[in-house]
Design a protein around this motif. Structure first.
Motif, short mmCIF file in Angstrom:
data_model
loop_
_atom_site.label_atom_id
_atom_site.label_comp_id
_atom_site.label_asym_id
_atom_site.label_seq_id
_atom_site.Cartn_x
_atom_site.Cartn_y
_atom_site.Cartn_z
N LEU A 39 0.83 -1.21 0.00
CA LEU A 39 0.00 0.00 0.00
C LEU A 39 0.86 1.25 0.00
CD1 LEU A 39 -2.83 -0.90 2.57
CD2 LEU A 39 -3.07 -0.66 0.09
N ARG A 40 1.91 1.24 0.83
CA ARG A 40 2.79 2.41 0.93
C ARG A 40 3.51 2.69 -0.39
NH1 ARG A 40 5.28 0.96 6.77
NH2 ARG A 40 3.67 1.96 8.03
N SER A 41 3.93 1.62 -1.05
CA SER A 41 4.65 1.81 -2.32
C SER A 41 3.71 1.85 -3.52
CB SER A 41 5.69 0.71 -2.50
OG SER A 41 5.06 -0.56 -2.51
N ARG A 42 2.41 1.83 -3.24
CA ARG A 42 1.37 1.85 -4.28
C ARG A 42 1.58 0.75 -5.31
NH1 ARG A 42 -1.09 6.89 -3.46
NH2 ARG A 42 0.26 8.43 -2.47
N ASP A 43 1.85 -0.45 -4.78
CA ASP A 43 2.12 -1.58 -5.66
C ASP A 43 1.34 -2.81 -5.20
OD1 ASP A 43 3.18 -3.11 -7.66
OD2 ASP A 43 5.11 -3.45 -6.66
N THR A 44 0.04 -2.65 -5.07
CA THR A 44 -0.79 -3.78 -4.61
C THR A 44 -0.92 -4.86 -5.68
OG1 THR A 44 -2.77 -2.56 -5.24
CG2 THR A 44 -2.12 -2.44 -2.93
N THR A 49 -9.56 -3.70 6.27
CA THR A 49 -8.94 -3.72 4.94
C THR A 49 -8.09 -4.97 4.77
OG1 THR A 49 -8.85 -1.32 4.99
CG2 THR A 49 -7.55 -2.40 3.29
N GLU A 56 -8.65 -8.06 2.13
CA GLU A 56 -7.61 -8.48 1.19
C GLU A 56 -7.35 -9.98 1.32
OE1 GLU A 56 -5.39 -8.36 -1.95
OE2 GLU A 56 -6.45 -6.59 -1.23
#
Length: 203
Positions: free
Chosen positions: A48-53, A78, A82
């Motif tokens: 989530l932090r690296s916007r790479d889900t 959340t 997931e």
């Protein structure tokens, strides 16, 4: 899905490791992923932090067997959603999911009811406390390993039987009792008797 539950220290993690090892040994082409619930959460937060889900989701799409340990620690709406998506995707594509927790699915109060229901839809297995015969085997096995490492550790058979009889928990408690007796013998340089063992393990 397979859901394994038991009190702490009865071998859930060892069993999951054994399952993973056995699959790799007999079916090396199968992709196995073993994670704790904590690791699942940590990896998802990083994604989530690296916007790479997408990469996070992809690692599960390539898995044939997913093993999740300490499932009771999975927290947050959340995070649970997931996991639910991952779980459903794998189960619906007929891949194996094995989950271990300290309590049965019905007692996972922090987990969403739908997820609990899905977990109960598979095979739910309870690892019970070891009976006296299994405790004897554990005690003798742990003592043999101790004695192999240090031949000066000598615990008589009647004391080993006493430990197996009076310590009714799992492997950790039995090993802890043996460690206490061995430490007492090492520090005091005295043979261990039944009365002495009883005094050492009085609590």
């Amino acid at each position: 899905p397979l859901f394994i539950h038991s009190a702490s220290g009865l071998g859930k993690t060892h069993l999951l490791n054994a399952i993973a090892h056995r699959i790799r040994e007999t079916r090396p082409e199968r992709r196995v992923l073993f994670l704790t619930a904590e690791r699942f959460m940590y990896t998802f937060i990083n994604a989530l932090r690296s916007r790479d889900t997408i990469s996070f989701k992809d690692q599960f799409q390539n898995v044939d067997v997913l093993l999740i340990d300490d499932f009771q620690f999975l927290q947050g709406k959340t995070m649970q959603q997931e996991f639910c998506h991952t779980f459903n995707s794998l189960v619906d594509s007929r891949r194996q999911v094995i989950v271990a927790a300290d309590v049965p699915p019905s007692q996972l109060d922090t987990i969403d009811q739908r997820m609990r229901s899905r977990l109960m839809g598979g095979l739910v297995v309870d690892i019970e406390m070891p009976d006296i015969d299994l405790r004897r085997k554990i005690v003798h096995g742990r003592y043999a390993m101790m004695n192999q490492r240090d031949a000066s550790i000598l615990i008589p058979d009647d004391v080993l039987e006493f430990v197996a009889s009076c310590v009714t928990g799992g492997g950790r408690e039995l090993e802890g009792a043996l460690n206490r007796i061995a430490a007492y013998q090492q520090f005091n340089r005295a043979p261990v008797t039944l009365d002495l063992a009883s005094m050492i393990l009085r609590d």
